[in-house]
Design a protein around this motif. Structure first.
Motif, short mmCIF file in Angstrom:
data_model
loop_
_atom_site.label_atom_id
_atom_site.label_comp_id
_atom_site.label_asym_id
_atom_site.label_seq_id
_atom_site.Cartn_x
_atom_site.Cartn_y
_atom_site.Cartn_z
N PHE A 5 0.84 -1.21 0.00
CA PHE A 5 0.00 0.00 0.00
C PHE A 5 0.87 1.26 0.00
CE2 PHE A 5 -2.75 3.24 2.00
CZ PHE A 5 -3.79 3.22 1.09
N LEU B 1 2.09 1.71 -3.48
CA LEU B 1 1.05 2.28 -4.34
C LEU B 1 0.93 3.78 -4.14
CD1 LEU B 1 -1.36 1.51 -6.33
CD2 LEU B 1 -2.80 1.68 -4.29
N ARG B 2 0.99 4.22 -2.88
CA ARG B 2 0.88 5.65 -2.59
C ARG B 2 1.96 6.45 -3.30
NH1 ARG B 2 0.88 6.84 3.62
NH2 ARG B 2 0.71 8.97 2.76
N ASP C 240 -4.19 11.18 -8.23
CA ASP C 240 -3.62 10.32 -7.19
C ASP C 240 -4.70 10.00 -6.16
OD1 ASP C 240 -1.76 8.85 -5.81
OD2 ASP C 240 -0.78 10.56 -4.87
N HIS D 268 -6.01 7.84 -4.15
CA HIS D 268 -6.03 6.67 -3.28
C HIS D 268 -6.71 7.00 -1.95
CE1 HIS D 268 -2.76 8.13 -0.73
NE2 HIS D 268 -2.03 8.36 -1.81
N ARG E 28 -7.78 4.07 -9.81
CA ARG E 28 -6.74 4.19 -8.78
C ARG E 28 -7.35 4.07 -7.38
NH1 ARG E 28 -1.62 4.79 -7.65
NH2 ARG E 28 -0.81 6.31 -6.17
N SER F 133 -6.56 1.03 -4.69
CA SER F 133 -6.09 1.29 -3.32
C SER F 133 -6.94 0.57 -2.29
CB SER F 133 -6.06 2.80 -3.04
OG SER F 133 -7.34 3.35 -2.81
N ALA G 82 -5.28 -2.15 0.16
CA ALA G 82 -5.41 -1.93 1.60
C ALA G 82 -6.15 -3.08 2.27
CB ALA G 82 -6.14 -0.62 1.86
N ALA H 256 -3.85 -5.06 -7.88
CA ALA H 256 -3.27 -5.33 -6.56
C ALA H 256 -2.14 -6.36 -6.68
CB ALA H 256 -4.33 -5.81 -5.59
N THR I 246 0.76 -4.47 -8.10
CA THR I 246 1.39 -3.64 -7.07
C THR I 246 2.27 -4.47 -6.15
OG1 THR I 246 -0.45 -2.06 -7.14
CG2 THR I 246 0.93 -2.04 -5.16
#
Length: 446
Positions: free
Chosen positions: A63, A66-67, A92, A94, A129, A133, A137, A421, A424
């Protein structure tokens, strides 16, 4: 004037370019850039001594990766066909880029709160996006796959329902739409968790410049100054201090006249360099302490470097040449109510910056500490807020018609979110391998 019927037809016609079910697909292209190389390219013009902090923060978890990897995902989304239904994108979107802040009327609102990457583009990129997220998460929190999928589906369903509702509303109604922070409480099922959310709202209301003075400053030889906490908070050098005083004057000119008058009642006290966020680490960021009537009447402003949006290389030119102007204009367009001290200017070496208040009753969610039910409720609220923001800048009638009345879009985006995911997680592993091999240097837990 284009009628709602014509606008709706345009939205349905977009399904011929990209069907709603096509959003489910994610197969990385054979020429997909190495994610670590993308991050290194971003870092070339950042402060090199801070880059290990960025990599350390991103290496902490998928996570966190990803951020910080908005540029990686922007390239991935751009490799796919898109609807052509343009809005002002957050860029962005998220889960942790939504949160609480104060309106000028001192009402606590829930909304998007990060606009460094804002740029006009296809609405679905923000939705995808956000959905990704939620998926990352939820997995990181150890939730069952079925509950994670439900949270993703409900997030996108909330976006679709809100967009369809706003498509039926008049222009001023849409413009004045907002989410009061008290909307958070009904989403929480357990009494214990509800008390924790209420406590979070109380803490957010207390996060003001006056509170920041107690946390971020000290008195030395009878003078108030910002504390030193290297490498996260360091005093501005003489050259930086002189530059900051100059650009403070330039920034003033981008405010409305009445706000210039208000700003003129404050005097410059001190400044320091501050490390912020995950993806922003390495960009030039400062905080400035101002005093009004006296030192018990403080104002903390944040000056943050504005760079090209990660979306710009993938989309047609936007309306703003100055990156700081782009950030400020995007925030004003997307947020229900804006910071009265939001402005921009050009600094040393021609670098672009924007200004905003450092603390103005701001608060964010503890996603890692949420139960599956609470994550679902919070993610739905994020989907609702995103649709409200998009409806202000894009053709909400066309987007609502594209989305339609069935759940096709949210089911497809949920499929994409799960696949992304996985991507990521693989990219996060690649960063860990690059750190272990010494390709990049990471400083953990800073």
């Amino acid at each position: 004037m284009t009628t709602p019927v014509t606008r709706a037809e345009r939205g349905r016609a977009a399904r011929k370019r990209v069907s709603r079910s096509a959003h489910a697909h994610w197969i990385p292209p054979v020429d997909r850039p190495d994610p670590v190389a993308v991050l290194e390219r971003q870092g070339r013009d950042r402060l090199p001594e801070l880059l290990p902090i960025r990599y350390g923060r991103m290496a902490a978890s998928p996570f966190a990766f990803l951020r910080g990897a908005a540029a990686v995902m922007a390239g991935d989304l751009a490799s796919r066909p898109h609807t052509g239904l343009t809005v002002q994108l957050c860029g962005d979107a998220h889960l942790l880029n939504f949160g609480l802040y104060a309106s000028p009327e001192r009402t606590l609102l829930f909304d998007l709160n990060d606009f460094d990457e804002t740029f006009p583009g296809p609405f679905e990129w923000d939705v995808q996006r956000l959905a990704a997220s939620v998926s990352v998460a939820g997995r990181e929190n150890g939730y069952p796959e079925a509950k994670v999928r439900r949270a993703v589906v409900e997030t996108v369903a909330a976006y679709r329902a809100t967009m369809r509702r706003l498509a039926r509303q008049g222009e001023l109604t849409v413009w004045y739409e907002h989410i009061d922070a008290e909307s958070l409480l009904p989403l929480v099922r357990s009494a214990r968790r509800r008390r924790r959310v209420a406590s979070s709202l109380t803490r957010a209301r207390r996060r003001t410049s006056l509170q920041a003075v107690g946390k971020l400053t000290e008195t030395v030889d009878g003078r108030r100054r910002i504390v030193h906490d290297p490498p996260l908070l360091e005093p501005a050098g003489a050259a930086d201090m002189a530059s900051l005083r100059k650009i403070f004057s330039d920034y003033r000119s981008t405010l409305a006249e009445e706000r210039r008058l208000l700003l003129d009642r404050y005097r410059f006290v001190d400044a320091a360099r501050k490390v912020v966020g995950v993806g922003s680490v390495g960009t030039r960021c400062f905080i400035v302490l101002l005093a009004g009537r006296d030192l018990d009447d403080p104002l903390f402003l944040q000056i943050k470097e504005a760079r090209k949006s990660v979306l710009e290389e993938h989309l047609p030119n936007g309306p703003y040449v100055h990156p700081g102007h782009r950030v400020v204009a995007g925030q004003r367009l997307m947020q229900a109510a804006g910071d009265i001290f939001l402005g921009w200017m050009t600094g040393p070496q021609g670098r672009a910056f924007y200004w905003r208040q450092l603390r103005d009753m701001k608060g964010s969610a503890d996603v890692a500490g949420m139960s599956p039910a609470d994550l679902l409720g919070y993610a739905r609220l994020c989907g609702t807020a995103l649709a409200r923001a998009h409806a202000r800048s894009g053709d909400r009638v066309a987007i609502a018609a594209y989305l339609g009345g069935a759940d096709t879009f949210e089911q497809a985006v949920a499929d994409f979110a799960f696949r992304y995911a996985d991507q990521t997680a693989a990219d996060h592993t690649a960063l860990g391998a690059a750190v272990a091999a010494g390709v990049v240097r990471a400083t953990p837990e800073v």
